[in-house]
Design a protein around this motif. Structure first.
Motif, PDB file in Angstrom:
ATOM      1  N   GLY A 267      80.104 -45.120 -47.078  1.00  0.00           N
ATOM      2  CA  GLY A 267      81.185 -45.167 -46.101  1.00  0.00           C
ATOM      3  C   GLY A 267      82.447 -44.466 -46.549  1.00  0.00           C
ATOM      4  N   HIS A 268      82.439 -43.893 -47.762  1.00  0.00           N
ATOM      5  CA  HIS A 268      83.612 -43.143 -48.215  1.00  0.00           C
ATOM      6  C   HIS A 268      83.179 -41.765 -48.708  1.00  0.00           C
ATOM      7  N   PRO A 269      84.064 -40.766 -48.599  1.00  0.00           N
ATOM      8  CA  PRO A 269      83.694 -39.425 -49.051  1.00  0.00           C
ATOM      9  C   PRO A 269      83.619 -39.374 -50.576  1.00  0.00           C
ATOM     10  N   PRO A 270      82.852 -38.430 -51.109  1.00  0.00           N
ATOM     11  CA  PRO A 270      82.747 -38.304 -52.561  1.00  0.00           C
ATOM     12  C   PRO A 270      83.979 -37.655 -53.167  1.00  0.00           C
ATOM     13  N   LEU A 271      84.196 -37.947 -54.438  1.00  0.00           N
ATOM     14  CA  LEU A 271      85.284 -37.316 -55.180  1.00  0.00           C
ATOM     15  C   LEU A 271      84.968 -35.856 -55.470  1.00  0.00           C
ATOM     16  N   GLY A 272      86.004 -35.030 -55.468  1.00  0.00           N
ATOM     17  CA  GLY A 272      85.892 -33.658 -55.942  1.00  0.00           C
ATOM     18  C   GLY A 272      86.560 -33.527 -57.290  1.00  0.00           C
ATOM     19  N   LEU A 273      86.443 -32.357 -57.901  1.00  0.00           N
ATOM     20  CA  LEU A 273      87.036 -32.144 -59.217  1.00  0.00           C
ATOM     21  C   LEU A 273      88.552 -32.288 -59.174  1.00  0.00           C
ATOM     22  N   GLU A 274      89.149 -31.974 -58.041  1.00  0.00           N
ATOM     23  CA  GLU A 274      90.602 -32.144 -57.893  1.00  0.00           C
ATOM     24  C   GLU A 274      91.009 -33.606 -57.950  1.00  0.00           C
ATOM     25  N   ASP A 275      90.090 -34.505 -57.597  1.00  0.00           N
ATOM     26  CA  ASP A 275      90.415 -35.933 -57.487  1.00  0.00           C
ATOM     27  C   ASP A 275      89.926 -36.757 -58.671  1.00  0.00           C
ATOM     28  N   LEU A 276      89.025 -36.202 -59.465  1.00  0.00           N
ATOM     29  CA  LEU A 276      88.425 -36.947 -60.560  1.00  0.00           C
ATOM     30  C   LEU A 276      89.485 -37.368 -61.577  1.00  0.00           C
ATOM     31  N   PRO A 277      89.535 -38.634 -61.963  1.00  0.00           N
ATOM     32  CA  PRO A 277      90.499 -39.045 -62.994  1.00  0.00           C
ATOM     33  C   PRO A 277      90.235 -38.309 -64.305  1.00  0.00           C
ATOM     34  N   LEU A 278      91.276 -37.693 -64.856  1.00  0.00           N
ATOM     35  CA  LEU A 278      91.155 -36.936 -66.101  1.00  0.00           C
ATOM     36  C   LEU A 278      92.234 -37.389 -67.079  1.00  0.00           C
ATOM     37  N   SER A 279      91.941 -37.224 -68.362  1.00  0.00           N
ATOM     38  CA  SER A 279      92.958 -37.452 -69.397  1.00  0.00           C
ATOM     39  C   SER A 279      93.600 -36.112 -69.730  1.00  0.00           C
TER      40      SER A 279
END
Length: 281
Positions: A267-279
């Motif tokens: 029910g929710h869209p997948p994450l893209g690389l722009e949205d992925l949590p990064l350190s």
């Protein structure tokens, strides 16, 4: 609390661990099947059973009474198929109703990515059994992309201009959790789990440069260069073949398809690389 009917394998790893924590967060009793009890997560409502995929006696006891099981693929090795087949046969023998298997996008008998062939063989074995299966064909992990650059900031691989629709592990876990909680509408389905878009390695390098705050670029190796640049690891040939074929499968277009399956199930869209949590670096 009621007795568990869901079992989770691979829960000492990132994907299985995410699923186990999500089930615990929802108050769902579960059984965690691990090789090393000391590494098992301590979660409310979760019992722990120790078994390897090939230890049929211990595995039978671990799976006894379980209706739905998350079957996380075994560690990559020359014996992986033997482990998978033993697990599937044992699950069938104790009356498991639904196995949810983590496969790979593009699984096929002649797939370019060598391990995708093992996934295909496992899928075929699942289809031969008496229970229902749900196959989650995961694309390359989105979480893995930031780790591909060397210390010099260069991503090296023979992917050419190919594209990959990489998927976040958190999205795979969300899909798996949804299926485990309500398996009936998913039985017999094969889902191809991808991110929202297919990226080239030049695209990936640009996003990582911006998000990590340091220059990242992609160098398209030849196949010979790829084998030479990985020789210093001293890995066995089957492992190096797998590393290189990850890139050549992308070059051939076998990981470029984008689907809506993550959103359809969760029910929710997948994450893209722009949205992925990064350190940040």
């Amino acid at each position: 609390m009621s007795e568990p009917s869901i079992a989770v394998t691979g829960c000492t790893g990132k994907l299985g661990g995410r699923v186990a924590r999500q089930l615990a967060g929802k108050g769902v009793p579960q059984r965690l099947i691990v090789r090393d009890e000391k590494r098992a997560p301590r979660l409310p409502g979760a019992g722990v059973h120790v078994a390897t995929y090939q230890d049929r006696g211990a595995l039978s006891r671990a799976l006894e009474g379980m209706r739905t099981v998350l079957f996380v693929s075994a560690k990559e090795s020359p014996t992986r198929l033997d482990e998978h087949f033993a697990f599937i046969e044992t699950a069938a023998s104790v009356g498991v109703q639904t196995l949810v298997y983590t496969s790979f996008q593009g699984a096929a008998p002649h797939a370019t990515f060598t391990f995708a062939r093992d996934h295909w063989a496992t899928e075929q074995k699942l289809r031969e059994q008496r229970f229902a299966s749900v196959i989650l064909r995961d694309s390359l992990y989105l979480d893995f992309l930031p780790m591909l650059a060397g210390e010099d900031g260069i991503i090296r691989g023979p992917a050419g201009n190919g594209r990959v629709a990489a998927v976040a592990q958190s999205d795979i876990a969300d899909v798996a959790t949804a299926v485990l909680l309500h398996p009936e509408p998913h039985r017999g389905q094969t889902y191809s789990l991808t991110g929202p878009s297919a990226l080239s390695f030049d695209d990936i390098a640009q996003v990582l440069t911006r998000r990590l705050g340091k220059p990242i670029r992609y160098y398209a190796e030849s196949i010979d260069e790829a084998y030479r640049s990985r020789a210093h690891y001293g890995a066995p040939q089957w492992q190096v073949d797998a590393w290189v074929s990850t890139y050549t499968a992308i070059a051939s277009g076998e990981m470029s398809a984008v689907t809506s399956d993550v959103e359809r199930v969760t029910g929710h869209p997948p994450l893209g690389l722009e949205d992925l949590p990064l350190s940040p670096a």
